[in-house]
Design a protein around this motif. Sequence first.
Motif, PDB file in Angstrom:
ATOM      1  N   PRO A 120       0.976  -1.218  -0.202  1.00  0.00           N
ATOM      2  CA  PRO A 120       0.260   0.314  -0.518  1.00  0.00           C
ATOM      3  C   PRO A 120       0.966   1.648  -0.203  1.00  0.00           C
ATOM      4  N   ILE A 121       0.519   2.183  -0.302  1.00  0.00           N
ATOM      5  CA  ILE A 121       1.261   3.536  -0.664  1.00  0.00           C
ATOM      6  C   ILE A 121       1.614   3.899   1.272  1.00  0.00           C
ATOM      7  N   PRO A 122       2.614   4.212   1.428  1.00  0.00           N
ATOM      8  CA  PRO A 122       3.408   4.622   2.531  1.00  0.00           C
ATOM      9  C   PRO A 122       2.472   5.337   3.601  1.00  0.00           C
ATOM     10  N   ASN A 123       2.673   6.495   3.052  1.00  0.00           N
ATOM     11  CA  ASN A 123       1.323   7.569   3.829  1.00  0.00           C
ATOM     12  C   ASN A 123      -0.739   7.290   3.657  1.00  0.00           C
ATOM     13  N   GLY A 124      -0.696   6.216   3.660  1.00  0.00           N
ATOM     14  CA  GLY A 124      -2.355   5.943   3.495  1.00  0.00           C
ATOM     15  C   GLY A 124      -2.369   5.607   4.937  1.00  0.00           C
ATOM     16  N   ILE A 163       5.641  -5.720  23.057  1.00  0.00           N
ATOM     17  CA  ILE A 163       6.532  -4.878  22.119  1.00  0.00           C
ATOM     18  C   ILE A 163       5.696  -3.194  21.265  1.00  0.00           C
ATOM     19  N   VAL A 164       5.796  -2.301  21.046  1.00  0.00           N
ATOM     20  CA  VAL A 164       4.549  -1.562  20.723  1.00  0.00           C
ATOM     21  C   VAL A 164       6.365  -0.884  18.932  1.00  0.00           C
ATOM     22  N   GLY A 165       5.592  -0.462  18.311  1.00  0.00           N
ATOM     23  CA  GLY A 165       6.089   0.693  17.713  1.00  0.00           C
ATOM     24  C   GLY A 165       6.626   2.325  18.048  1.00  0.00           C
ATOM     25  N   TYR A 166       7.399   2.813  17.589  1.00  0.00           N
ATOM     26  CA  TYR A 166       7.691   4.764  18.446  1.00  0.00           C
ATOM     27  C   TYR A 166       7.491   5.454  15.572  1.00  0.00           C
ATOM     28  N   GLY A 167       6.690   6.114  16.263  1.00  0.00           N
ATOM     29  CA  GLY A 167       7.198   6.753  15.228  1.00  0.00           C
ATOM     30  C   GLY A 167       6.508   5.853  14.066  1.00  0.00           C
ATOM     31  N   ALA A 168       4.740   6.414  13.153  1.00  0.00           N
ATOM     32  CA  ALA A 168       4.138   5.391  11.987  1.00  0.00           C
ATOM     33  C   ALA A 168       5.098   6.854  10.997  1.00  0.00           C
ATOM     34  N   ALA A 169       5.909   6.608  10.742  1.00  0.00           N
ATOM     35  CA  ALA A 169       6.412   6.198   9.497  1.00  0.00           C
ATOM     36  C   ALA A 169       6.356   6.319   8.139  1.00  0.00           C
ATOM     37  N   ALA A 170       7.050   7.373   7.241  1.00  0.00           N
ATOM     38  CA  ALA A 170       6.739   5.768   5.216  1.00  0.00           C
ATOM     39  C   ALA A 170       7.380   5.016   6.100  1.00  0.00           C
ATOM     40  N   LYS A 171       8.545   5.282   5.993  1.00  0.00           N
ATOM     41  CA  LYS A 171       9.040   4.276   5.907  1.00  0.00           C
ATOM     42  C   LYS A 171       8.799   2.822   6.949  1.00  0.00           C
ATOM     43  N   GLY A 172       8.742   3.267   8.455  1.00  0.00           N
ATOM     44  CA  GLY A 172       8.046   2.257   8.798  1.00  0.00           C
ATOM     45  C   GLY A 172       7.155   1.773   8.432  1.00  0.00           C
ATOM     46  N   ASN A 173       5.978   1.899   8.171  1.00  0.00           N
ATOM     47  CA  ASN A 173       5.109   1.406   6.827  1.00  0.00           C
ATOM     48  C   ASN A 173       5.766   0.511   6.005  1.00  0.00           C
ATOM     49  N   TYR A 221      -3.235  14.873  12.939  1.00  0.00           N
ATOM     50  CA  TYR A 221      -2.888  14.441  12.363  1.00  0.00           C
ATOM     51  C   TYR A 221      -2.865  12.247  12.072  1.00  0.00           C
ATOM     52  N   LYS A 222      -2.101  11.286  12.052  1.00  0.00           N
ATOM     53  CA  LYS A 222      -1.796   9.955  12.025  1.00  0.00           C
ATOM     54  C   LYS A 222      -2.095   9.782  13.665  1.00  0.00           C
ATOM     55  N   GLN A 223      -2.660  10.424  14.512  1.00  0.00           N
ATOM     56  CA  GLN A 223      -3.134   9.426  15.963  1.00  0.00           C
ATOM     57  C   GLN A 223      -4.210   9.158  15.931  1.00  0.00           C
ATOM     58  N   GLY A 224      -4.831   8.205  16.307  1.00  0.00           N
ATOM     59  CA  GLY A 224      -6.460   7.432  16.208  1.00  0.00           C
ATOM     60  C   GLY A 224      -6.112   7.254  14.853  1.00  0.00           C
ATOM     61  N   LYS A 225      -5.657   6.618  13.981  1.00  0.00           N
ATOM     62  CA  LYS A 225      -5.355   5.708  12.379  1.00  0.00           C
ATOM     63  C   LYS A 225      -5.223   4.789  12.095  1.00  0.00           C
ATOM     64  N   TYR A 226      -4.863   4.136  11.869  1.00  0.00           N
ATOM     65  CA  TYR A 226      -4.295   2.775  12.037  1.00  0.00           C
ATOM     66  C   TYR A 226      -3.242   2.975  10.271  1.00  0.00           C
ATOM     67  N   THR A 227      -2.392   1.967  10.422  1.00  0.00           N
ATOM     68  CA  THR A 227      -0.897   2.122  10.014  1.00  0.00           C
ATOM     69  C   THR A 227      -1.222   0.699   8.608  1.00  0.00           C
ATOM     70  N   PRO A 228      -1.025   1.666   7.423  1.00  0.00           N
ATOM     71  CA  PRO A 228      -1.618   1.229   6.149  1.00  0.00           C
ATOM     72  C   PRO A 228      -0.868  -1.162   5.453  1.00  0.00           C
ATOM     73  N   GLY A 229      -1.759  -1.823   5.449  1.00  0.00           N
ATOM     74  CA  GLY A 229      -1.575  -2.991   5.209  1.00  0.00           C
ATOM     75  C   GLY A 229      -1.271  -3.616   6.513  1.00  0.00           C
ATOM     76  N   THR A 230      -1.377  -3.157   7.478  1.00  0.00           N
ATOM     77  CA  THR A 230      -1.013  -3.689   8.543  1.00  0.00           C
ATOM     78  C   THR A 230      -1.352  -3.048   9.936  1.00  0.00           C
ATOM     79  N   HIS A 231      -2.723  -2.653   9.743  1.00  0.00           N
ATOM     80  CA  HIS A 231      -3.029  -2.107   9.811  1.00  0.00           C
ATOM     81  C   HIS A 231      -2.971  -1.814  11.851  1.00  0.00           C
ATOM     82  N   ILE A 232      -1.959  -1.564  12.395  1.00  0.00           N
ATOM     83  CA  ILE A 232      -2.290  -1.545  13.853  1.00  0.00           C
ATOM     84  C   ILE A 232      -1.778   0.704  14.147  1.00  0.00           C
ATOM     85  N   PRO A 233      -3.289   0.842  15.182  1.00  0.00           N
ATOM     86  CA  PRO A 233      -3.593   1.512  15.572  1.00  0.00           C
ATOM     87  C   PRO A 233      -2.328   2.789  16.105  1.00  0.00           C
TER      88      PRO A 233
END
Length: 415
Positions: A28-32, A321-331, A353-365
């Motif tokens: 998926p696109i990395p900022n989607g 385990i949790v992630g830090y930084g919902a960066a495009a590269k992270g996705n 703007y990213k808080q409350g959303k989910y990561t593209p493809g992997t759907h992590i909150p």
Amino acid sequence: MKSVKEIINCRVCESKDLYTFFDLGLLPIPNGFLNKEDLDEDEKKFPLVVAYCRSCSLTQLKFIVDPEIMFKNYLYIPSASQTRIDNFRGLLEDARRRIKIDSSSLAIDIGSNDGSLLSVFKSEGINVLGVDPAENLVKVATLNGIPTMLGYFGVEIARKIKKQKGQADVAYATNVFAHISNIKEFLTGVEIILKDKGIFISQFPYIVDLLKENQFDTIYHEHLSYFSIKSLLILTEGTEMEIFDIEHSELDGGSVKVYWKKKSNTMQVVKAININRFLREEERIGLYDDKIYNDFSKRVIELKKSVKKELLSLRIRKKKIVGYGAAAKGNIMLNYFGIGTKILDYIVDSTLYKQGKYTPGTHIPIYAEAKILETKPDYVLILAWNFKKEIIKKNEAYTKKGGKYIVAIPSLEII
Ligand code: JHZ
Ligand code: ZN
């Protein structure tokens, strides 16, 4: 434009000799980022394949996605990272060391996002103008007092700027040069908006650092080109612009600042010394041969195995385990490695703007950063590894409570 287009000819030199060295599959696109209600819908995925031009040495994507899909509503903002803001201040100083800038000067930022770079100029009483295709961000920048035109920069918008606002003493393109498909037209636009004595500064991640440091996750749909200095010099041949200096910077795991002027501008410059140093180094490390690209792909495949193995073994031992930084590269890393909600409970990010959303493809909150201290995970996987220092420093309270970090780039490291 169709939503995906295949690239047959090199963007810089037109050669067809494009050597594909790495295929990340359909992503998926990395900022989607997704809203909760979108999670059940079919997500669009696009090929992510990267090739190297054997003729001019430009690394580039084999398939390009319609920019409207990627940039119309854009959730990435540079102001979410202090290191980036500090870099912007440095960019004003970089210009000042080369030309005179005062309250009569005009600074134009191409791909101005939320206006963060131009705010630095505005606070010093310098006239500013931004250009950006993201409707949501143009609104934010304008509200913050940074006049910003909506659109994709090129000859047409450049003519409009020249007519309505005049020409710039300094123009910037930070982390946007790689996003441009018609790069020659872009440079013609730059020539139009610059005063005869004006300079243009572009900054973007450098292919040499990308390859050496295994930064595969900075390969994504937004980044159409991964410039070598050799390919940039070939690019300038057919334009009215030329490069007069280049500097390396630590930002984003290694980037270059490229300084341009009009060919007709006879100002005194350092030119040859710095540029030749880069060319010699590219030659020395084998940037113009297939091997360095093949070796990179092999290392990334190994990295994928070792990181996945480590994370799974921690999960088997019931570590949180949790992630830090919902960066495009992270996705890109999450999708390519196959790290989803079975491994990461959530990701924190300072971008509202990213808080409350989910990561593209992997759907992590995605939550605000404070969640780390509330839930005290055993490990934090730093997805925005380029800001590792800033993130660790900011989270001393977590470290003091025994919290550990995992970083995957350039290689697997537990801190
Ligand atoms: P960051 C973007 O990529 C997109 P991304 C773009 N295509 C580009 O070229 C590169 O930048 C360079 C967060 N964070 O800047 C903020 C915290 O939460 O590396 C960001 O969401 N806390 C234009 O998205 C993310 O991490 C912090 O303390 O890969 C970093 O993303 C810090 C420091 C960051 O860019
Ligand atoms: Zn080429």
